[in-house]
Design a protein around this motif. Structure first.
Motif, PDB file in Angstrom:
ATOM      1  N   CYS A  56       0.847  -1.198   0.000  1.00  0.00           N
ATOM      2  CA  CYS A  56       0.000   0.000   0.000  1.00  0.00           C
ATOM      3  C   CYS A  56       0.884   1.250   0.000  1.00  0.00           C
ATOM      4  CB  CYS A  56      -0.850   0.058   1.267  1.00  0.00           C
ATOM      5  SG  CYS A  56      -1.936  -1.349   1.469  1.00  0.00           S
ATOM      6  N   GLY A  57       0.367   2.314  -0.559  1.00  0.00           N
ATOM      7  CA  GLY A  57       0.980   3.643  -0.447  1.00  0.00           C
ATOM      8  C   GLY A  57       2.415   3.671  -0.931  1.00  0.00           C
ATOM      9  N   THR A  58       3.265   4.266  -0.125  1.00  0.00           N
ATOM     10  CA  THR A  58       4.667   4.413  -0.503  1.00  0.00           C
ATOM     11  C   THR A  58       5.356   3.065  -0.715  1.00  0.00           C
ATOM     12  OG1 THR A  58       4.930   6.613   0.421  1.00  0.00           O
ATOM     13  CG2 THR A  58       6.875   5.246   0.437  1.00  0.00           C
ATOM     14  N   ALA A  59       4.972   2.066   0.062  1.00  0.00           N
ATOM     15  CA  ALA A  59       5.586   0.738  -0.087  1.00  0.00           C
ATOM     16  C   ALA A  59       5.263   0.158  -1.472  1.00  0.00           C
ATOM     17  CB  ALA A  59       5.080  -0.189   1.024  1.00  0.00           C
ATOM     18  N   ILE A 104       5.439  -5.722   0.848  1.00  0.00           N
ATOM     19  CA  ILE A 104       6.329  -4.703   1.422  1.00  0.00           C
ATOM     20  C   ILE A 104       5.518  -3.877   2.410  1.00  0.00           C
ATOM     21  CG2 ILE A 104       7.932  -2.823   0.898  1.00  0.00           C
ATOM     22  CD1 ILE A 104       7.950  -3.734  -1.995  1.00  0.00           C
ATOM     23  N   SER A 105       6.059  -3.702   3.613  1.00  0.00           N
ATOM     24  CA  SER A 105       5.343  -2.901   4.602  1.00  0.00           C
ATOM     25  C   SER A 105       6.302  -2.374   5.655  1.00  0.00           C
ATOM     26  CB  SER A 105       4.263  -3.757   5.269  1.00  0.00           C
ATOM     27  OG  SER A 105       3.640  -3.029   6.310  1.00  0.00           O
ATOM     28  N   GLN A 106       6.338  -1.080   5.811  1.00  0.00           N
ATOM     29  CA  GLN A 106       7.167  -0.491   6.861  1.00  0.00           C
ATOM     30  C   GLN A 106       6.736  -1.041   8.215  1.00  0.00           C
ATOM     31  OE1 GLN A 106       8.488   1.502  10.014  1.00  0.00           O
ATOM     32  NE2 GLN A 106       6.384   2.050   9.520  1.00  0.00           N
ATOM     33  N   SER A 107       5.443  -0.923   8.532  1.00  0.00           N
ATOM     34  CA  SER A 107       4.955  -1.291   9.873  1.00  0.00           C
ATOM     35  C   SER A 107       4.852  -2.801  10.056  1.00  0.00           C
ATOM     36  CB  SER A 107       3.571  -0.677  10.088  1.00  0.00           C
ATOM     37  OG  SER A 107       2.653  -1.212   9.137  1.00  0.00           O
ATOM     38  N   GLY A 108       4.621  -3.513   8.959  1.00  0.00           N
ATOM     39  CA  GLY A 108       4.389  -4.952   9.070  1.00  0.00           C
ATOM     40  C   GLY A 108       3.007  -5.287   9.594  1.00  0.00           C
ATOM     41  N   GLU A 109       2.134  -4.288   9.713  1.00  0.00           N
ATOM     42  CA  GLU A 109       0.798  -4.512  10.282  1.00  0.00           C
ATOM     43  C   GLU A 109      -0.332  -4.070   9.360  1.00  0.00           C
ATOM     44  OE1 GLU A 109       0.571  -6.250  12.901  1.00  0.00           O
ATOM     45  OE2 GLU A 109       2.599  -6.066  13.734  1.00  0.00           O
ATOM     46  N   THR A 110      -0.037  -3.592   8.183  1.00  0.00           N
ATOM     47  CA  THR A 110      -1.080  -3.052   7.302  1.00  0.00           C
ATOM     48  C   THR A 110      -2.091  -4.146   6.927  1.00  0.00           C
ATOM     49  OG1 THR A 110       0.475  -1.423   6.512  1.00  0.00           O
ATOM     50  CG2 THR A 110      -1.433  -1.820   5.112  1.00  0.00           C
ATOM     51  N   ALA A 111      -3.366  -3.876   7.231  1.00  0.00           N
ATOM     52  CA  ALA A 111      -4.394  -4.916   7.126  1.00  0.00           C
ATOM     53  C   ALA A 111      -4.498  -5.503   5.714  1.00  0.00           C
ATOM     54  CB  ALA A 111      -5.748  -4.344   7.562  1.00  0.00           C
ATOM     55  N   ALA A 157       4.617  10.517   7.323  1.00  0.00           N
ATOM     56  CA  ALA A 157       4.955  10.398   5.901  1.00  0.00           C
ATOM     57  C   ALA A 157       6.252   9.592   5.771  1.00  0.00           C
ATOM     58  CB  ALA A 157       5.139  11.779   5.298  1.00  0.00           C
ATOM     59  N   SER A 158       6.185   8.559   4.985  1.00  0.00           N
ATOM     60  CA  SER A 158       7.323   7.650   4.879  1.00  0.00           C
ATOM     61  C   SER A 158       8.444   8.268   4.040  1.00  0.00           C
ATOM     62  CB  SER A 158       6.829   6.363   4.235  1.00  0.00           C
ATOM     63  OG  SER A 158       7.825   5.386   4.298  1.00  0.00           O
ATOM     64  N   THR A 159       9.651   8.272   4.569  1.00  0.00           N
ATOM     65  CA  THR A 159      10.801   8.811   3.813  1.00  0.00           C
ATOM     66  C   THR A 159      11.915   7.773   3.768  1.00  0.00           C
ATOM     67  OG1 THR A 159      11.582   9.897   5.841  1.00  0.00           O
ATOM     68  CG2 THR A 159      10.339  11.249   4.268  1.00  0.00           C
ATOM     69  N   LEU A 242       2.338  12.070  -3.868  1.00  0.00           N
ATOM     70  CA  LEU A 242       1.747  11.521  -2.637  1.00  0.00           C
ATOM     71  C   LEU A 242       2.257  12.300  -1.421  1.00  0.00           C
ATOM     72  CD1 LEU A 242       0.127   9.322  -1.077  1.00  0.00           C
ATOM     73  CD2 LEU A 242       2.152   7.872  -1.188  1.00  0.00           C
ATOM     74  N   LYS A 243       3.579  12.509  -1.386  1.00  0.00           N
ATOM     75  CA  LYS A 243       4.172  13.203  -0.239  1.00  0.00           C
ATOM     76  C   LYS A 243       3.604  14.622  -0.131  1.00  0.00           C
ATOM     77  CE  LYS A 243       5.744  10.739   1.375  1.00  0.00           C
ATOM     78  NZ  LYS A 243       6.194   9.346   1.530  1.00  0.00           N
ATOM     79  N   LEU A 244       3.491  15.305  -1.267  1.00  0.00           N
ATOM     80  CA  LEU A 244       2.994  16.689  -1.216  1.00  0.00           C
ATOM     81  C   LEU A 244       1.559  16.729  -0.702  1.00  0.00           C
ATOM     82  CD1 LEU A 244       3.823  19.640  -1.858  1.00  0.00           C
ATOM     83  CD2 LEU A 244       2.701  19.374  -4.068  1.00  0.00           C
ATOM     84  N   LYS A 245       0.692  15.846  -1.212  1.00  0.00           N
ATOM     85  CA  LYS A 245      -0.701  15.933  -0.735  1.00  0.00           C
ATOM     86  C   LYS A 245      -0.825  15.505   0.708  1.00  0.00           C
ATOM     87  CE  LYS A 245      -1.718  12.262  -3.896  1.00  0.00           C
ATOM     88  NZ  LYS A 245      -2.225  12.059  -5.232  1.00  0.00           N
ATOM     89  N   GLU A 246      -0.066  14.507   1.123  1.00  0.00           N
ATOM     90  CA  GLU A 246      -0.148  14.025   2.502  1.00  0.00           C
ATOM     91  C   GLU A 246       0.153  15.087   3.539  1.00  0.00           C
ATOM     92  OE1 GLU A 246       1.539   9.865   3.888  1.00  0.00           O
ATOM     93  OE2 GLU A 246       2.806  10.761   2.361  1.00  0.00           O
ATOM     94  N   ILE A 247       1.241  15.834   3.327  1.00  0.00           N
ATOM     95  CA  ILE A 247       1.652  16.722   4.420  1.00  0.00           C
ATOM     96  C   ILE A 247       1.321  18.191   4.185  1.00  0.00           C
ATOM     97  CG2 ILE A 247       3.439  15.166   5.316  1.00  0.00           C
ATOM     98  CD1 ILE A 247       5.503  16.942   3.987  1.00  0.00           C
TER      99      ILE A 247
END
Ligand code: F6R
Length: 367
Positions: A56-59, A104-111, A157-159, A242-247
């Motif tokens: 999802c998302g950045t991943a 791929i998942s930063q958190s490892g918890e994305t549903a 925001a993931s960097t 994505l980064k611009l709209k998110e923050i």
């Protein structure tokens, strides 16, 4: 602890050279790839006939960046897909361990990502996860896993996790290519030698931050942006938007530059800047033609590319300087940094809470 930085996001952007150094240390030993740390040992690479990268998302965007490289390296088709779609659309998967689903998942918890992983495991696929959190649900449910070297990411925001994900995928595919007999030791040596240059190249981009801050100040009042690129710069356009709209809560859309004339160019006017990613690569000339088409319609161009390139500089209203690399994956990684800084400064200048943007959570454990 934010240390000397006003926000976690800026701190994490600055940690990216170290994320790369840790990846070199963590996934190689004696100048060769560590097959265990890269998750190869628990996979049957020789059986693979197709790969799906699901996230999802950045991943998800990290998957897009590496897709062509993996296809070329392993000579099998690679599909990159959003987890919330993959889990429900009943994708055609070759069973009998011939399909590898990489999540791929930063958190490892994305549903949605976890559900996709379980779906794959239930359809006789092999599974590999790339996560930043050890012992997370996604790690626990996968056959094989690679732990990213980003370190804890606090900014919503993931960097740096994005950079970590790209590196894992890139090094995994080299290792898998070696396992298949497609990638030679010489190729790996060359890739690692180039990789060792990256931390300093990223650090150099970080040094241009005050230039980017000035460009951000000039454009922070616009209501809408288009981001365009070709090749591996196209996913970076998606990530930049994505980064611009998110923050900053500014509307931003990304298009493959070649798609402009199939619709979005109708939007172009003096009120919507177009951010064009145009590094010195085999796509540059084509992207410059698109830039000229935008200019002919009174569009504003913020370029991202080689500031020494006079022709490019002459067709852009402003040019953010970004280094060039002959490696398409490294090129994408390098182009990411100025765009992270651009959104960061735009959001700060607009007075937004960059570390805790409204409506967003760091870990999305519900679908
Ligand atoms: C963007 C962002 C999100 C996450 C997405 C997936 O800056 O942070 O798009 O990338 O929610 O999260 P993980 O990687 O934890 O599965």
């Amino acid at each position: 602890d934010k240390g000397e930085f006003p926000h976690f996001m800026l701190k994490e952007i600055h940690e990216q050279p170290d994320v790369i150094r840790r990846a070199i240390q963590g996934y190689t030993s004696d100048n060769s790839l560590d097959l265990k740390k890269l998750g190869i040992e628990r996979l049957e690479v020789s059986k693979l006939e197709q790969i799906h990268i699901v996230a999802c998302g950045t991943a998800y965007i990290a998957g897009l960046v590496c897709r062509s490289f993996i296809e070329r390296t392993l000579q099998i088709p690679v599909n990159v897909e959003i987890a919330s779609e993959f889990r429900y659309r009943e994708p055609f998967l070759l069973g009998d361990r011939k399909t590898l689903v990489i999540v791929i998942s930063q958190s490892g918890e994305t549903a949605d990502t976890l559900a996709s992983l379980k779906y794959a495991a239930g359809h006789e696929c092999q599974t590999l996860s790339i996560c930043n959190v050890p012992f997370s649900s996604i790690v626990r449910h996968s056959q094989s896993s690679i732990l990213m070297t980003a370190g804890p990411e606090i900014g919503v925001a993931s960097t740096k996790a994005f950079i970590g994900q790209i590196l894992c995928l890139y090094l995994w595919s080299l290792a898998a290519g070696k396992e298949k007999g497609f990638t030679s030791i010489v190729e790996i040596d060359e890739a690692l030698a180039e990789l060792k240059q990256l931390p300093n190249q990223v650090a150099k981009v970080l040094e241009t931050k005050s230039d980017i801050e000035k460009i951000a100040a000039k454009y922070n009042g616009y209501k809408s942006f288009l981001f365009v690129g070709r090749g591996s710069s196209y996913p970076i356009a998606i990530e930049g938007a994505l980064k611009l709209k998110e923050i900053s809560y500014i509307h931003a859309e990304a298009y493959a530059a070649g798609e402009l004339k199939h619709g979005p160019i109708a939007l172009v006017d003096k009120d919507m800047p177009v951010l064009a990613i145009a590094p010195n690569d085999r796509y540059q000339e084509k992207t410059v033609s698109n830039i000229l088409e935008i200019r002919a319609r009174n569009g504003i161009i913020i370029g991202l590319g080689d500031s020494e390139n006079k022709h490019l500089a002459s067709v852009c209203d402003d040019l953010m300087s970004g280094p060039s690399s002959s490696n398409e994956v490294f090129q994408a990684l390098l182009s990411t940094i100025p765009l992270q800084l651009f959104s960061y400064y735009v959001a700060c200048q607009r007075g937004e809470d960059v570390d805790q943007p409204r409506n967003l959570a760091k870990s999305v454990t519900v679908e």
